[in-house]
Scaffold this motif. Sequence first.
Motif, PDB file in Angstrom:
ATOM      1  N   THR A  70       4.146 -16.487  13.135  1.00  0.00           N
ATOM      2  CA  THR A  70       5.314 -16.188  14.293  1.00  0.00           C
ATOM      3  C   THR A  70       4.361 -16.655  15.716  1.00  0.00           C
ATOM      4  O   THR A  70       3.305 -16.372  15.840  1.00  0.00           O
ATOM      5  CB  THR A  70       5.646 -14.682  14.361  1.00  0.00           C
ATOM      6  N   TRP A 118       3.628  -5.324  19.868  1.00  0.00           N
ATOM      7  CA  TRP A 118       2.700  -5.116  19.079  1.00  0.00           C
ATOM      8  C   TRP A 118       1.927  -3.867  19.828  1.00  0.00           C
ATOM      9  O   TRP A 118       1.673  -3.747  20.944  1.00  0.00           O
ATOM     10  CB  TRP A 118       1.482  -5.802  19.226  1.00  0.00           C
ATOM     11  N   LEU A 137       2.266  -5.017  10.360  1.00  0.00           N
ATOM     12  CA  LEU A 137       3.209  -3.909  10.104  1.00  0.00           C
ATOM     13  C   LEU A 137       2.888  -2.924  11.242  1.00  0.00           C
ATOM     14  O   LEU A 137       2.155  -2.206  11.188  1.00  0.00           O
ATOM     15  CB  LEU A 137       3.201  -3.418   8.954  1.00  0.00           C
ATOM     16  N   ARG A 166       9.653  -8.881  21.205  1.00  0.00           N
ATOM     17  CA  ARG A 166       8.805  -8.442  20.145  1.00  0.00           C
ATOM     18  C   ARG A 166       7.812  -7.502  20.755  1.00  0.00           C
ATOM     19  O   ARG A 166       7.319  -7.686  21.884  1.00  0.00           O
ATOM     20  CB  ARG A 166       8.068  -9.464  19.377  1.00  0.00           C
ATOM     21  N   ASP A 180       9.739 -14.044  21.298  1.00  0.00           N
ATOM     22  CA  ASP A 180       9.403 -15.169  20.248  1.00  0.00           C
ATOM     23  C   ASP A 180      10.366 -16.197  20.337  1.00  0.00           C
ATOM     24  O   ASP A 180      10.744 -16.578  21.566  1.00  0.00           O
ATOM     25  CB  ASP A 180       9.781 -14.612  18.636  1.00  0.00           C
ATOM     26  N   GLN A 201      -1.640 -13.052  10.812  1.00  0.00           N
ATOM     27  CA  GLN A 201      -1.679 -12.412   9.626  1.00  0.00           C
ATOM     28  C   GLN A 201      -0.302 -11.408   9.891  1.00  0.00           C
ATOM     29  O   GLN A 201      -0.065 -11.259  11.033  1.00  0.00           O
ATOM     30  CB  GLN A 201      -2.536 -11.415   9.080  1.00  0.00           C
ATOM     31  N   THR A 202       0.405 -11.123   8.761  1.00  0.00           N
ATOM     32  CA  THR A 202       1.392  -9.930   9.228  1.00  0.00           C
ATOM     33  C   THR A 202       0.986  -8.793   9.790  1.00  0.00           C
ATOM     34  O   THR A 202       0.278  -8.189   9.193  1.00  0.00           O
ATOM     35  CB  THR A 202       2.256  -9.751   8.162  1.00  0.00           C
ATOM     36  N   ASP A 243       7.736  -2.587  15.142  1.00  0.00           N
ATOM     37  CA  ASP A 243       8.049  -3.949  14.793  1.00  0.00           C
ATOM     38  C   ASP A 243       7.301  -4.389  13.633  1.00  0.00           C
ATOM     39  O   ASP A 243       6.330  -3.964  13.511  1.00  0.00           O
ATOM     40  CB  ASP A 243       7.858  -4.791  16.073  1.00  0.00           C
ATOM     41  N   LYS A 244       7.889  -5.467  12.794  1.00  0.00           N
ATOM     42  CA  LYS A 244       7.212  -6.227  11.826  1.00  0.00           C
ATOM     43  C   LYS A 244       7.085  -7.566  12.413  1.00  0.00           C
ATOM     44  O   LYS A 244       8.104  -8.254  12.540  1.00  0.00           O
ATOM     45  CB  LYS A 244       7.650  -6.220  10.792  1.00  0.00           C
ATOM     46  N   ILE A 245       5.929  -8.138  12.462  1.00  0.00           N
ATOM     47  CA  ILE A 245       5.662  -9.338  13.103  1.00  0.00           C
ATOM     48  C   ILE A 245       5.106 -10.464  11.914  1.00  0.00           C
ATOM     49  O   ILE A 245       3.904  -9.860  11.400  1.00  0.00           O
ATOM     50  CB  ILE A 245       4.802  -9.704  14.283  1.00  0.00           C
ATOM     51  N   LYS A 246       5.779 -11.289  11.447  1.00  0.00           N
ATOM     52  CA  LYS A 246       5.235 -12.235  10.317  1.00  0.00           C
ATOM     53  C   LYS A 246       4.111 -13.099  10.727  1.00  0.00           C
ATOM     54  O   LYS A 246       4.164 -13.790  11.928  1.00  0.00           O
ATOM     55  CB  LYS A 246       6.540 -12.653   9.576  1.00  0.00           C
ATOM     56  N   GLU A 247       3.362 -13.329   9.829  1.00  0.00           N
ATOM     57  CA  GLU A 247       2.351 -14.312  10.010  1.00  0.00           C
ATOM     58  C   GLU A 247       2.917 -15.865  10.155  1.00  0.00           C
ATOM     59  O   GLU A 247       3.932 -16.046   9.804  1.00  0.00           O
ATOM     60  CB  GLU A 247       1.572 -14.762   8.629  1.00  0.00           C
TER      61      GLU A 247
END
Length: 98
Positions: A37, A67, A27, A65, A59, A24-25, A31-35
């Motif tokens: 990825t 979290w 936020l 990237r 990535d 799941q994305t 960083d914003k990591i999209k679902e």
Amino acid sequence: MKKKPKETWYPIPFEEGVTYRVNQTILGDFDKIKEGTELTYVSTGFSRYDGYIGFFFKDSEGVDRRWDIDESWDPIERSKGLFTPLTSKSEPGAGGNG
């Protein structure tokens, strides 16, 4: 020779060199990591000043990237459902002897 895992005061929910899919994305503050990825885990770090634990990945394009979670949160619990491992170091072709 196998590299010794970094010792930390917090648990690490990832294994170095393993690729994970984001479920799941996410936020984050940095960083914003999209679902969907795919990220390969590289390392972890801690900032006492910011109060964050950071987990660092590459990535599929080789871009760094991250979290980040609050230092008071349990990384194992917070990562549940967010990441699915796609590779294992023990799988054939993944750098192991199997």
